[in-house]
Design an enzyme around this catalytic site. Structure first.
Site, PDB file in Angstrom:
ATOM      1  N   GLY A   1       0.804  -1.212   0.000  1.00 50.53           N
ATOM      2  CA  GLY A   1       0.000   0.000   0.000  1.00 50.53           C
ATOM      3  C   GLY A   1       0.836   1.260   0.000  1.00 50.53           C
TER       4      GLY A   1
ATOM      5  CB  SER B   1      11.055   1.325  -5.302  1.00 49.61           C
ATOM      6  OG  SER B   1      11.333   1.832  -6.585  1.00 49.61           O
ATOM      7  CG  ASN B   2      14.144   0.819  -9.528  1.00 52.35           C
ATOM      8  OD1 ASN B   2      14.476   1.833 -10.154  1.00 52.35           O
ATOM      9  ND2 ASN B   2      12.937   0.313  -9.660  1.00 52.35           N
ATOM     10  CG  HIS B   3      12.578   4.706  -8.423  1.00 55.22           C
ATOM     11  ND1 HIS B   3      13.300   5.204  -9.481  1.00 55.22           N
ATOM     12  CD2 HIS B   3      11.569   3.968  -8.956  1.00 55.22           C
ATOM     13  CE1 HIS B   3      12.739   4.800 -10.608  1.00 55.22           C
ATOM     14  NE2 HIS B   3      11.697   4.057 -10.330  1.00 55.22           N
TER      15      HIS B   3
ATOM     16  CE1 TYR C   1       7.075   4.715  -4.725  1.00 57.04           C
ATOM     17  CE2 TYR C   1       8.939   4.572  -6.218  1.00 57.04           C
ATOM     18  CZ  TYR C   1       7.892   3.971  -5.561  1.00 57.04           C
ATOM     19  OH  TYR C   1       7.652   2.624  -5.728  1.00 57.04           O
TER      20      TYR C   1
ATOM     21  CE  LYS D   1       7.843   2.209  -2.318  1.00 60.59           C
ATOM     22  NZ  LYS D   1       6.832   1.303  -1.735  1.00 60.59           N
TER      23      LYS D   1
END
Length: 272
Positions: free
Chosen positions: A74, A113-115, A142, A146
């Site tokens: 989520g 995430s890869n970010h 973002y 993460k």
């Protein structure tokens, strides 16, 4: 023997929708939480449809009750304003983890995430790939969220003895085609995604772990060793789609793990 109950937050999102049919199996009930409307339970699936926000402590307390494991998908899945990112991705994840702790859930899988490491350079990857636990270098708000989610997972694992596996997802779509040439590097096929989540659910006593969520793509720059140590085996390869994609990424996509996120405006909602 009672059924295993797995709570999935963000179940109506892209990854949640792809995982729903793939994680259903005999002896398991999927408890699916989202603010968005979800399809009713099919005749051949054991699911519980729940409506609510990960930011609401009362909702999270209710949906965590009786759950054996949690897959937390989520939150905002793209760049958004700092306030929205803080409220949902960061504060929301703390709310989720606290509810899980209070409910006695011992196995938690967090979607990163890869970010979170977007400003890492592709050239940093060794022959075996960029390690799953390489330190954060986020590329956006973002990505920052993460990185914080990863830190929260570490905190709850260390302080409360929960098994927390953080999956740094590349890009999970039906095919890598919507992603352009970068998809040949980052793609996590839906079937491999389910294989990875199954490994995360069943690995004995993993403690706190960071793993990459990607398929064994010919052009991948991410290590799969950490995920394979949990029992994951990729069966898919984005190269299957190479003829349908331009194979030359932009200079930014080629240089940085985060691709175009590294030059996108901060705090502006990206609907892709």
């Amino acid at each position: 023997m009672p059924d295993e109950r797995v709570l999935i937050t963000g179940a109506a999102g892209v990854v949640g929708t792809l995982m729903r049919p793939r994680l259903c199996r005999p002896g398991r009930v999927l408890r699916l939480l989202d603010l968005a409307e979800q399809p009713a339970a099919g005749a051949d699936e054991a699911v519980e449809i729940m409506t609510g926000s990960v930011t609401d402590p009362a909702v999270m307390a209710a949906v965590c009750e009786g759950a054996d494991a949690l897959i937390h998908l989520g939150g905002h899945s793209r760049e958004n304003s700092w306030k929205a990112t803080l409220d949902v991705n960061i504060d929301g994840t703390r709310t989720v983890l606290e509810a899980a702790r209070e409910a006695g859930i011992k196995r938690v899988i967090l979607a990163s995430s890869n970010h979170a490491v977007g400003f890492r350079r592709a050239e940093e990857a060794s022959e075996t790939g960029l390690p799953a636990d390489v330190s954060p270098r986020p590329d956006t708000y973002y990505g920052v969220s993460k990185a914080v989610i990863e830190a929260l997972g570490s905190l709850y694992a260390s302080r409360f003895g929960m098994d927390v596996i953080v999956v740094r997802i590349g890009s999970c779509f039906e095919t890598p085609i919507p992603l352009g040439p970068r998809g040949l590097i980052t793609w996590l096929s839906p079937d491999d995604g389910a294989r990875l989540f199954e490994a995360c659910l069943s690995a004995p006593s993993p403690g706190y772990q960071l793993v990459w969520g990607v398929s064994d793509n010919t052009r991948r720059i991410y290590s799969l060793a950490e995920a394979e140590a949990l029992g994951y085996q990729s069966h898919d390869n984005a190269e299957t789609f190479a003829e349908q994609l331009p194979t030359k990424p932009t200079p930014t996509e080629a240089e940085y793990v985060g691709g175009s996120f590294c030059t996108a405006p901060l705090g502006e909602f990206d609907p892709l």
